[in-house]
Motif scaffolding. Structure first.
Motif, short mmCIF file in Angstrom:
data_model
loop_
_atom_site.label_atom_id
_atom_site.label_comp_id
_atom_site.label_asym_id
_atom_site.label_seq_id
_atom_site.Cartn_x
_atom_site.Cartn_y
_atom_site.Cartn_z
N ILE A 33 6.02 8.22 0.52
CA ILE A 33 6.28 9.17 -0.56
C ILE A 33 5.21 10.25 -0.59
CG2 ILE A 33 6.40 9.42 -3.08
CD1 ILE A 33 7.64 6.60 -3.17
N GLU A 34 3.95 9.86 -0.48
CA GLU A 34 2.86 10.83 -0.50
C GLU A 34 2.95 11.79 0.67
OE1 GLU A 34 -0.46 8.24 -0.51
OE2 GLU A 34 -0.38 7.81 -2.66
N ALA A 35 3.29 11.27 1.85
CA ALA A 35 3.38 12.12 3.03
C ALA A 35 4.52 13.11 2.93
CB ALA A 35 3.56 11.24 4.28
N ALA A 36 5.61 12.73 2.22
CA ALA A 36 6.80 13.60 2.13
C ALA A 36 6.75 14.54 0.95
CB ALA A 36 8.06 12.74 2.05
N ALA A 37 5.79 14.37 0.03
CA ALA A 37 5.80 15.10 -1.24
C ALA A 37 5.85 16.60 -1.06
CB ALA A 37 4.58 14.71 -2.08
N SER A 38 5.12 17.13 -0.11
CA SER A 38 5.07 18.59 0.05
C SER A 38 6.40 19.16 0.51
CB SER A 38 3.97 18.97 1.05
OG SER A 38 4.24 18.41 2.32
N VAL A 51 3.38 8.39 -11.34
CA VAL A 51 3.22 9.51 -12.27
C VAL A 51 2.05 10.39 -11.84
CG1 VAL A 51 2.45 10.09 -14.61
CG2 VAL A 51 4.33 8.47 -14.27
N ALA A 52 0.93 9.78 -11.48
CA ALA A 52 -0.24 10.54 -11.05
C ALA A 52 0.06 11.36 -9.80
CB ALA A 52 -1.42 9.59 -10.80
N LEU A 53 0.81 10.76 -8.89
CA LEU A 53 1.19 11.48 -7.68
C LEU A 53 2.04 12.71 -8.01
CD1 LEU A 53 2.52 9.80 -4.42
CD2 LEU A 53 3.61 11.84 -5.33
N LEU A 54 3.02 12.52 -8.89
CA LEU A 54 3.94 13.61 -9.23
C LEU A 54 3.22 14.72 -10.00
CD1 LEU A 54 7.05 11.51 -10.30
CD2 LEU A 54 6.69 12.67 -8.12
N ASP A 55 2.40 14.35 -10.97
CA ASP A 55 1.68 15.35 -11.75
C ASP A 55 0.75 16.17 -10.85
OD1 ASP A 55 2.96 14.47 -13.99
OD2 ASP A 55 1.24 13.41 -14.85
N GLY A 56 0.10 15.49 -9.92
CA GLY A 56 -0.77 16.20 -9.00
C GLY A 56 -0.01 17.17 -8.11
N MET A 61 15.93 12.88 -0.43
CA MET A 61 16.59 11.58 -0.54
C MET A 61 15.57 10.47 -0.78
SD MET A 61 19.23 9.77 2.17
CE MET A 61 20.27 11.25 2.20
N LEU A 62 14.39 10.59 -0.15
CA LEU A 62 13.34 9.59 -0.37
C LEU A 62 12.92 9.56 -1.83
CD1 LEU A 62 11.17 7.58 0.49
CD2 LEU A 62 9.74 9.52 1.20
N PHE A 63 12.71 10.73 -2.43
CA PHE A 63 12.30 10.77 -3.84
C PHE A 63 13.40 10.24 -4.75
CE2 PHE A 63 8.47 12.47 -2.62
CZ PHE A 63 7.70 12.94 -3.67
N VAL A 67 12.22 -2.59 4.12
CA VAL A 67 12.21 -1.51 3.14
C VAL A 67 11.19 -0.45 3.52
CG1 VAL A 67 11.87 -0.94 0.70
CG2 VAL A 67 12.96 -3.10 1.34
N ALA A 68 10.04 -0.85 4.05
CA ALA A 68 9.04 0.13 4.48
C ALA A 68 9.59 0.98 5.61
CB ALA A 68 7.77 -0.59 4.92
N GLY A 69 10.36 0.36 6.53
CA GLY A 69 10.99 1.13 7.60
C GLY A 69 12.00 2.12 7.06
N ALA A 70 12.74 1.70 6.03
CA ALA A 70 13.70 2.62 5.41
C ALA A 70 12.97 3.80 4.78
CB ALA A 70 14.52 1.88 4.36
N ALA A 71 11.83 3.54 4.15
CA ALA A 71 11.05 4.62 3.54
C ALA A 71 10.54 5.59 4.59
CB ALA A 71 9.89 4.04 2.73
N ARG A 72 10.06 5.03 5.73
CA ARG A 72 9.57 5.92 6.81
C ARG A 72 10.72 6.76 7.36
NH1 ARG A 72 6.14 1.37 7.74
NH2 ARG A 72 7.73 0.39 9.06
#
Length: 733
Positions: free
Chosen positions: A389-394, A447-452, A365-367, A352-357
């Motif tokens: 997720i954090e790396a792709a957020a921007s 939630v904290a990640l998204l709000d930020g 699609m990741l989000f 699953v971690a590989g799928a996320a990467r």
């Protein structure tokens, strides 16, 4: 009996451009004309506008006063036509019962009177014998049923004049810039919107794009449907296309065939001229040549590509072999593993971690997959998913970030809760949520990640001024969740209902076939139980009256329901429009819904445009429309919750009695659902503001960022304003 209404069943181009600008921005492009003394004509124009619930701003009134009187009159004619259409006053609204809402008869008494006239009518003797032998009565056979028995003028003569009230709607029209500049600004705003547009705005975008093709363009066109509309205009003008996926080319082909650019409905592709075929194939070839992995997207729309290939004839253009590969994959002559297939393979293998990467290369699609990936992991692997997720957020669009935030607002702690879905056409459905919970720690971290991330993207507002009345309006994450019209808010929005009399209405005009729409009101208690209703089978119910049933609309027809809010025992009132027979909402020549609010002493004709609070087009794929619901809170006050939903219904003979259970379940799910609102965004915005002010009617001298229902007069010219007309612009990119 199904199939019959049975008494015993309860149950010029510049003008177009100017109109688009006014209806979508409430700005009148600077009127041109000779200098003169048009003050009298301008004030007469202002008075005429007020009868429709509109008014000139001070700046616009002053500008018109300095023009030649004849030019003012020309402007008035055009603008009055536009605003009356916005309010639904461009048609004649007659009623079956001439004195409505007075003297509406009891349903049984009314039917008995219709039967008596039918029995005494010598022309209907054969129908009487037929009915007697079969044991049923058809309302449509009654000579006086379902058609107007008086003229529009006779109805008006039976009504008292409307008494003006300070609570009547007043929508201010502001002075705009030149027509070219206003058209350009509107085009850039629609084309560059970060949220999908509704069908009416997509059509407006097409008109504007044709006018602005050689002018200023938005910095980006993030929504694919918008890009397809713009590309259709650019390709005809011989301009470079904006393409970065193979699906962009497919959407463009749909646009050129007047098809569905959302790809939700099949398109019948037209035969295209050789220059257009060359342009599409050249663009397709370039996309695949630069990124062969994008061939994996072909299988999602395999049948559409096969049909398009029959129109483009790629074999005639050997210079573009990469384009030919697209159609070979569609025909299964070649293979290309889709991106989604590669992700599923990793998930199936337990990586699953590989799928996320891997999904990090497709941030959106990741989000959209975040909930599922986090449910499948724990410990270090879950941390790896969060890191992806954090790396792709921007790289994720603001709309997708906020959509995931909305998802978390409604993520139940335990399985078994209702889950509501609505597709792009407004078709609603409710299912039981069987997903296991995410866990509080996972949810809070996400939630904290998204709000930020949302807060980071919001621009510096400077002095932020917020009208508290707009705080419960839902953010318009998709125009598909908002019908076109006046005073319309996004699905999930809550707005106050202030008035003693609530009157909602429909108007429809059939195109070809005899068409019968029925307006009904389903009334429920606080638990969405104990239903009662107002409809053609129940003309008078506690606290309300129905204007009467019209069963055909070759020249247009209207129906109304009047409710005295203080007398209604129900806690929930759901207006409902049923297609009883004939054409659907998308086939009729015109159809719309709206509601009015009045004080009890105002009287007036059934339709008074200045009391109209909302008017929305009825366009959807179902046969039952649910525009909004009215809710009475524990404080006794009524509020509207905006739905914009459709039920599939039956092909014919839909009645409130037959779909009340489905309606109640769907409406309850939407009412109880939580939506990201203006309050959520302004709370985040306030932390970046130099100053925050609650709007109290006092106009600041300095530039501000204003968020409210209406643009105040006299704001500093450098202010940035967000109202329902452009609320999509408040969603961060």
């Amino acid at each position: 009996m199904r199939g019959r209404k049975t008494p015993w069943e309860h149950g010029g181009v510049n003008g177009t451009l100017e109109e688009l600008v006014i209806s979508r921005t409430l700005r009148v492009p600077t009127p041109q004309g000779e200098a003169g003394t048009g003050e009298v004509a301008a004030r007469q124009f202002d008075a005429a506008l007020m009868s429709a619930g509109f008014k000139l701003s001070r700046d616009l009134l002053e500008w018109l006063s300095g023009l030649y009187e004849g030019d003012v009159i020309d402007v008035a004619v055009r603008v009055l036509k536009t605003v009356r259409t916005m309010a639904g006053d461009h048609v004649r609204h007659n009623v079956y019962f001439r004195n409505f809402p007075r003297n509406v008869p009891d349903t049984v008494d009314f039917w008995a009177e219709c039967i008596q006239k039918w029995l005494l009518d010598p022309v209907s003797a054969a129908d009487v014998r037929s009915a007697a032998s079969q044991g049923w009565l058809n309302l449509l056979d009654f000579p006086d049923y379902g058609r107007y028995l008086h003229t529009y003028e006779e109805m008006l003569a039976a009504q008292d004049d409307l008494i003006a009230s300070a609570k009547d709607r007043v929508t201010v029209l502001h002075l705009g810039e030149s027509l070219d500049r206003e058209v350009e600004e509107l085009y850039v705003a629609l084309a560059g919107s970060v949220t999908p547009l509704n069908d009416a705005d997509l059509e407006a975008l097409r008109v504007l794009a044709e006018h602005c093709v050689a002018g200023r363009q938005p910095d980006a066109i993030p929504v694919r449907e918008n890009r397809a509309i713009v590309n259709a205009v650019r390709v005809k003008a011989g301009m470079p296309l904006l393409l970065d996926t193979v699906t962009d080319v497919l959407r463009l082909a749909c646009a050129l065939s007047d098809g569905d650019v959302t790809l939700m409905e099949p398109t019948r592709f037209r035969s295209l001229g050789r220059p257009l075929r060359r342009a599409l194939l050249a663009g397709l070839d370039e996309v695949v040549r630069d990124s062969p992995a994008k061939l994996g997207d072909v299988s999602q729309y395999r049948e559409e590509w096969k049909r398009l290939g029959e129109r483009l004839h790629p074999h005639e253009f050997p210079a573009w072999p990469h384009a030919a590969d697209v159609f070979a994959i569609a025909r299964r002559e070649k293979t290309a593993r889709s991106f989604a297939g590669r992700v599923e393979m990793l998930v199936g293998e337990g990586d699953v971690a590989g799928a996320a990467r891997l999904l990090g290369g497709a941030p959106g699609m990741l989000f959209r997959s975040a909930d599922r990936l986090l449910r499948l992991t724990s410990g270090d692997e879950r941390d790896a998913v969060f890191e992806a997720i954090e790396a792709a957020a921007s790289g994720v669009s603001g709309r997708v970030v906020l959509s995931l935030r909305e998802h978390l607002l409604n993520r139940p702690e335990k399985p078994g809760h209702a889950r509501v879905f609505a597709n792009r056409h407004g078709r609603g459905a409710v299912v039981v949520d069987a997903r296991p919970p995410l866990g509080d720690d996972v949810r809070e971290r996400l939630v904290a990640l998204l709000d930020g991330e949302v807060a980071r993207r919001l621009p510096e507002p400077g002095h932020l001024v917020v009208d508290p009345n707009v705080l419960d309006v839902a953010l318009p994450l998709s125009g598909k969740a908002t019908a076109a019209g006046m005073g319309v808010l996004p699905r999930g929005s809550v707005s106050p209902v202030e008035g003693e009399l609530l009157r909602f209405f429909i108007y429809w005009k059939q195109a070809k076939a005899r068409t019968d729409f029925d307006l009904s009101a389903l009334m429920l208690d606080g638990d969405y139980l104990n239903p009662t209703w107002l409809s053609y089978t129940s003309l008078t119910e506690v606290g309300g009256e129905h204007s009467g049933d019209i069963t055909s609309a070759p020249d247009g027809a209207s129906e109304f329901i009047d409710l005295r809010l203080r007398e209604i025992p129900a806690r929930v009132v759901i207006p409902q429009v049923n297609v009883y027979s004939g054409e659907g909402f998308e086939q009729v020549a015109e159809s719309f819904f709206g509601f009015m609010l009045r004080d009890s002493e105002q009287k007036g004709r059934p339709f008074e445009p200045r009391t109209v609070r909302m008017k929305s087009d009825l366009r959807g794929a179902g046969r039952v429309a649910l525009p909004l619901a009215f809710l009475r809170g524990d404080d006794g006050r009524w509020r509207a919750k905006w739905l914009h939903l459709f039920l599939k219904g039956h092909i014919d003979y839909n009645q409130v009695e037959g779909n009340r259970l489905t309606t109640a379940a769907l409406v309850r799910a939407v009412v109880e659902r939580r939506y990201p609102t203006v309050r959520y965004l302004t709370d985040l915005w306030a932390s970046k503001a130099g100053k925050v002010t609650v709007w109290d009617g006092q106009v600041p001298d300095e530039p501000v960022t204003f968020v409210g229902f209406e643009r105040p007069q006299g704001l500093h010219e450098e202010s940035r304003v967000f109202t329902p007309e452009n609320l999509r612009d408040i969603v961060p990119a």
